[in-house]
Write a protein that holds these residues in place. Sequence first.
Motif, mmCIF file in Angstrom:
data_model
loop_
_atom_site.group_PDB
_atom_site.id
_atom_site.type_symbol
_atom_site.label_atom_id
_atom_site.label_comp_id
_atom_site.label_asym_id
_atom_site.label_seq_id
_atom_site.Cartn_x
_atom_site.Cartn_y
_atom_site.Cartn_z
ATOM 1 N N GLY B 51 0.801 -1.219 0.000
ATOM 2 C CA GLY B 51 0.000 0.000 0.000
ATOM 3 C C GLY B 51 0.835 1.271 0.000
ATOM 4 N N MET B 52 2.119 1.156 0.345
ATOM 5 C CA MET B 52 2.988 2.334 0.295
ATOM 6 C C MET B 52 3.217 2.775 -1.152
ATOM 7 S SD MET B 52 5.951 1.069 2.920
ATOM 8 C CE MET B 52 6.931 2.592 2.866
ATOM 9 N N LEU B 53 3.136 1.827 -2.079
ATOM 10 C CA LEU B 53 3.564 2.134 -3.450
ATOM 11 C C LEU B 53 2.631 3.088 -4.196
ATOM 12 C CD1 LEU B 53 4.884 -1.433 -4.291
ATOM 13 C CD2 LEU B 53 6.254 0.601 -3.794
ATOM 14 N N PRO B 54 1.312 2.797 -4.238
ATOM 15 C CA PRO B 54 0.448 3.723 -4.983
ATOM 16 C C PRO B 54 0.485 5.143 -4.424
ATOM 17 C CG PRO B 54 -0.851 2.009 -3.864
ATOM 18 C CD PRO B 54 0.582 1.614 -3.774
ATOM 19 N N HIS B 104 6.519 -12.204 -2.424
ATOM 20 C CA HIS B 104 7.231 -12.016 -3.690
ATOM 21 C C HIS B 104 6.983 -13.157 -4.665
ATOM 22 C CE1 HIS B 104 10.259 -9.209 -1.465
ATOM 23 N NE2 HIS B 104 9.049 -8.722 -1.532
ATOM 24 N N SER B 105 6.755 -14.346 -4.134
ATOM 25 C CA SER B 105 6.523 -15.484 -5.031
ATOM 26 C C SER B 105 5.063 -15.543 -5.478
ATOM 27 C CB SER B 105 6.896 -16.780 -4.323
ATOM 28 O OG SER B 105 5.946 -17.048 -3.307
ATOM 29 N N GLY B 106 4.237 -14.679 -4.915
ATOM 30 C CA GLY B 106 2.831 -14.671 -5.310
ATOM 31 C C GLY B 106 1.986 -15.626 -4.482
ATOM 32 N N LYS B 107 2.621 -16.317 -3.520
ATOM 33 C CA LYS B 107 1.891 -17.272 -2.695
ATOM 34 C C LYS B 107 0.980 -16.543 -1.708
ATOM 35 C CE LYS B 107 3.089 -20.726 0.558
ATOM 36 N NZ LYS B 107 4.222 -21.171 1.373
ATOM 37 N N ALA B 108 1.476 -15.436 -1.183
ATOM 38 C CA ALA B 108 0.680 -14.695 -0.194
ATOM 39 C C ALA B 108 -0.082 -13.572 -0.882
ATOM 40 C CB ALA B 108 1.590 -14.116 0.877
ATOM 41 N N LYS B 109 -1.262 -13.285 -0.368
ATOM 42 C CA LYS B 109 -2.092 -12.233 -0.947
ATOM 43 C C LYS B 109 -1.968 -10.945 -0.133
ATOM 44 C CE LYS B 109 -4.012 -14.981 -4.008
ATOM 45 N NZ LYS B 109 -2.946 -15.183 -5.004
ATOM 46 N N TYR B 110 -2.465 -9.871 -0.733
ATOM 47 C CA TYR B 110 -2.589 -8.603 -0.026
ATOM 48 C C TYR B 110 -3.835 -7.940 -0.565
ATOM 49 C CZ TYR B 110 -0.439 -7.144 -4.404
ATOM 50 O OH TYR B 110 -0.160 -6.964 -5.736
ATOM 51 N N SER B 111 -4.222 -6.842 0.038
ATOM 52 C CA SER B 111 -5.461 -6.201 -0.355
ATOM 53 C C SER B 111 -5.428 -5.772 -1.829
ATOM 54 C CB SER B 111 -5.703 -4.982 0.532
ATOM 55 O OG SER B 111 -6.961 -4.449 0.234
ATOM 56 N N SER B 112 -6.428 -6.208 -2.581
ATOM 57 C CA SER B 112 -6.440 -5.984 -4.032
ATOM 58 C C SER B 112 -6.517 -4.508 -4.412
ATOM 59 C CB SER B 112 -7.634 -6.697 -4.668
ATOM 60 O OG SER B 112 -7.323 -8.048 -4.840
ATOM 61 N N ILE B 113 -6.991 -3.700 -3.507
ATOM 62 C CA ILE B 113 -7.167 -2.288 -3.831
ATOM 63 C C ILE B 113 -5.862 -1.666 -4.306
ATOM 64 C CG2 ILE B 113 -6.667 -1.381 -1.496
ATOM 65 C CD1 ILE B 113 -9.603 -0.061 -3.388
ATOM 66 N N PHE B 114 -4.742 -2.194 -3.811
ATOM 67 C CA PHE B 114 -3.456 -1.576 -4.145
ATOM 68 C C PHE B 114 -2.953 -1.989 -5.524
ATOM 69 C CE2 PHE B 114 -3.582 -1.763 0.561
ATOM 70 C CZ PHE B 114 -3.845 -0.420 0.724
ATOM 71 N N ASN B 115 -3.740 -2.813 -6.185
ATOM 72 C CA ASN B 115 -3.402 -3.163 -7.555
ATOM 73 C C ASN B 115 -4.030 -2.204 -8.559
ATOM 74 O OD1 ASN B 115 -1.751 -5.379 -7.014
ATOM 75 N ND2 ASN B 115 -3.564 -6.610 -6.554
ATOM 76 N N TYR B 116 -4.698 -1.181 -8.057
ATOM 77 C CA TYR B 116 -5.237 -0.153 -8.954
ATOM 78 C C TYR B 116 -4.252 1.010 -8.996
ATOM 79 C CZ TYR B 116 -9.537 -2.810 -8.970
ATOM 80 O OH TYR B 116 -10.450 -3.813 -9.145
ATOM 81 N N PRO B 117 -4.094 1.612 -10.168
ATOM 82 C CA PRO B 117 -3.102 2.685 -10.293
ATOM 83 C C PRO B 117 -3.593 4.003 -9.690
ATOM 84 C CG PRO B 117 -4.244 2.364 -12.387
ATOM 85 C CD PRO B 117 -4.786 1.325 -11.444
ATOM 86 N N THR B 118 -2.654 4.838 -9.248
ATOM 87 C CA THR B 118 -3.022 6.187 -8.798
ATOM 88 C C THR B 118 -2.700 7.154 -9.932
ATOM 89 O OG1 THR B 118 -0.845 6.368 -7.756
ATOM 90 C CG2 THR B 118 -2.679 5.793 -6.342
ATOM 91 N N LEU B 119 -3.746 7.692 -10.534
ATOM 92 C CA LEU B 119 -3.571 8.451 -11.774
ATOM 93 C C LEU B 119 -3.631 9.955 -11.605
ATOM 94 C CD1 LEU B 119 -5.776 6.163 -14.057
ATOM 95 C CD2 LEU B 119 -3.305 6.065 -13.690
#
Lengths: 122, 315, 249
Positions: B51-54, B104-119
């Motif tokens: 969530g820090m990234l967007p 990093h391997s994709g095994k663990a999930k995180y909140s999907s909201i952070f997969n949306y871009p901040t435009l």
Amino acid sequence: MGARSGKCICGEAKNEKSILIKKDFSKMANNEWPLWEVFIRSKQGLSHKHVGSLRAPDAEMAVENARDVYTRRSEGISIWVVESNNIHASHPSEADSLFEPAHSKVYRHPTFYDVPDGISHM
Amino acid sequence: MLEANINELERRFQEKIDNDQKIEPNDWMPDNYRQTLIRQISQHAHSEIVGMLPEGNWITRAPNLRRKAVLLAKVQDEAGHGLYLYSATETLGADREETIDDLHSGKAKYSSIFNYPTLSWADMGVIGWLVDGAAIMNQVPLCRCSYGPYARAMVRVCKEESFHQRQGYEIMMTLAKGTPEQKAMAQDALNRFWWPSLMMFGPNDAESTHTAQSMAWKIKRSTNDELRQQMVDITVPQAELIGLTIPDPDLKWNEEKQGYDYGEIDWDEFWSVVKGNGPCNKERVDARRKAKENGEWVREAANAYAAKQKMKKAS
Amino acid sequence: MSALFEYLVRLGDDSLILGHRLSEWCGHGPILEEDIAMTNIALDHVGQTTSLLKYAGEVEGKGRTEDDLAFLRFEREYRNVLLVEQANEDFGVTMMRQFLFDAYRKPLYEQLTKSSDVQLAAIAEKSLKETKYHLKHSAEWVIRLGDGTDESHERVQTALNNLWRYTDELFYTDQNDVELLANGVIFSSEELKKSWMEMVKTVLDRATLTIPNNGWQREGGRKGLHSEHLGYILAELQYMQRAYPGMEW
């Protein structure tokens, strides 16, 4: 708080499945820094309180990291860090024998004693 | 160990939970309880970190010094919260590095909201307002969760997060009161983030596999749909107050249930993003993996230095 | 233009640009703890920028706010030293840049706490506390990286070699400083350089690093002649203010 699980010999509760040491310790020679427990004393606080843990390569950096991680909102004026390895905790299975005997020693508390009305400063 | 003994341990464990006593790291706990907690807390920790990234995406472009400082402080808090939560998983015996490798391997999930871009800049507002709003709604009940270290971490997180939502709403309010371009920017951000925010509460109760057991263990204290309804009811008047429109034609006050009826969530989109096919899944995980790889030599050097110092002391 | 205004802008721009560079790390640090530490330092710099440029605006007396100064000047009007605009590259370069700068900033603020300009002295007093911590942190890292592994040693030694050419400029003085010096607003940069060199030598020595003997030095930032990096920094920094002029945020 308490010692990290997986390190204790879990006495009666030793359920192998539940102790999660799937770790291959030879792999621990990787570059993960040791874990430190952080204790902070607040301005009004009388003693240091456990606030959490963090990773740091050595004690000096652990103190700096603790400052950045755990006192961002002026939570403290003094920091202690202890490598988690060095913490030894009492075990819950012994709680009865460790702590219950104190329950019966009511005479250690001031309210155990009668003081006549009209006496103050005691 | 005898079957009977385990049953007895489980009975005493559940009794403790029913009496609202906390479970602490060294206490006996069923394997499933431990695994469920590790999964839940580490997902939560990953969400903070990813969530820090967007939001980090806009720090260097923040429109003034005050906003820049606030955004920096907020994203930094998220790093802190991730750290508190990784600490909590470590009390369960899950090593932080391994936990992160699972991300990093994709095994663990995180909140999907952070997969949306901040435009746009307005996304900083809408994320604070809706995403942190939803997170707080999820987290406040967790302050009473049965696992001690998690509950204590959540108390700290909730205390610190109270400014996050406010600063987001303040950004939205300023934009909504601003020029037509600013208002359009705010509405566009709301349009893009409204539905993903509602998805943050997870699948419908009927579809949710973990809810019943997690409720009995008090590591989850309200159902997905209850929280979602609460979110809608609280947010709609907030949007109205600043003159923004919730992008849901089916939204309607229901006098009988004293809450809003709202439209159907696009569950295909939800599952598609969960499975890794969101707009930014790859970018987010790549960024985290790269940070770790690029830091390898740094962590190694610090360890090497510490080892040398120890040797010096010993000799 | 007043000499004090010019001086405040020089200091303020150092913080503005260094804070910008540090905040680029946010979310990408080598470990979570360090991510938090670097953003803390970045935040301190945003705070110092605000105090310094706000005061600069007041001194100038034309009604420019700290945001006007930070976001709405042209490239040639920025006065930061070249050192702070250099790219982050890797953590070693970032920490070396930070250390070389902190080792200058700390004694500078120490001097300025005694400034005859009360407000500048007050800003210095507050910023000094922050800067002491920055220096401690960056020095610790330079030592660990220098005396860590072969790889880390090589990386920070290279960083030092490449950044050394920007260090003389930290002590740049020109006509602008004459009046300020005479009035006790600022103090001798020779003294400053002495304390800086002492600190640098001590730390580099513990870090087993060697000062490069190439004496070639670059300058220009204090006069508004920057490296190519600054243009890109400003393109990001100013994006909102330029794309949506005159709006409240």
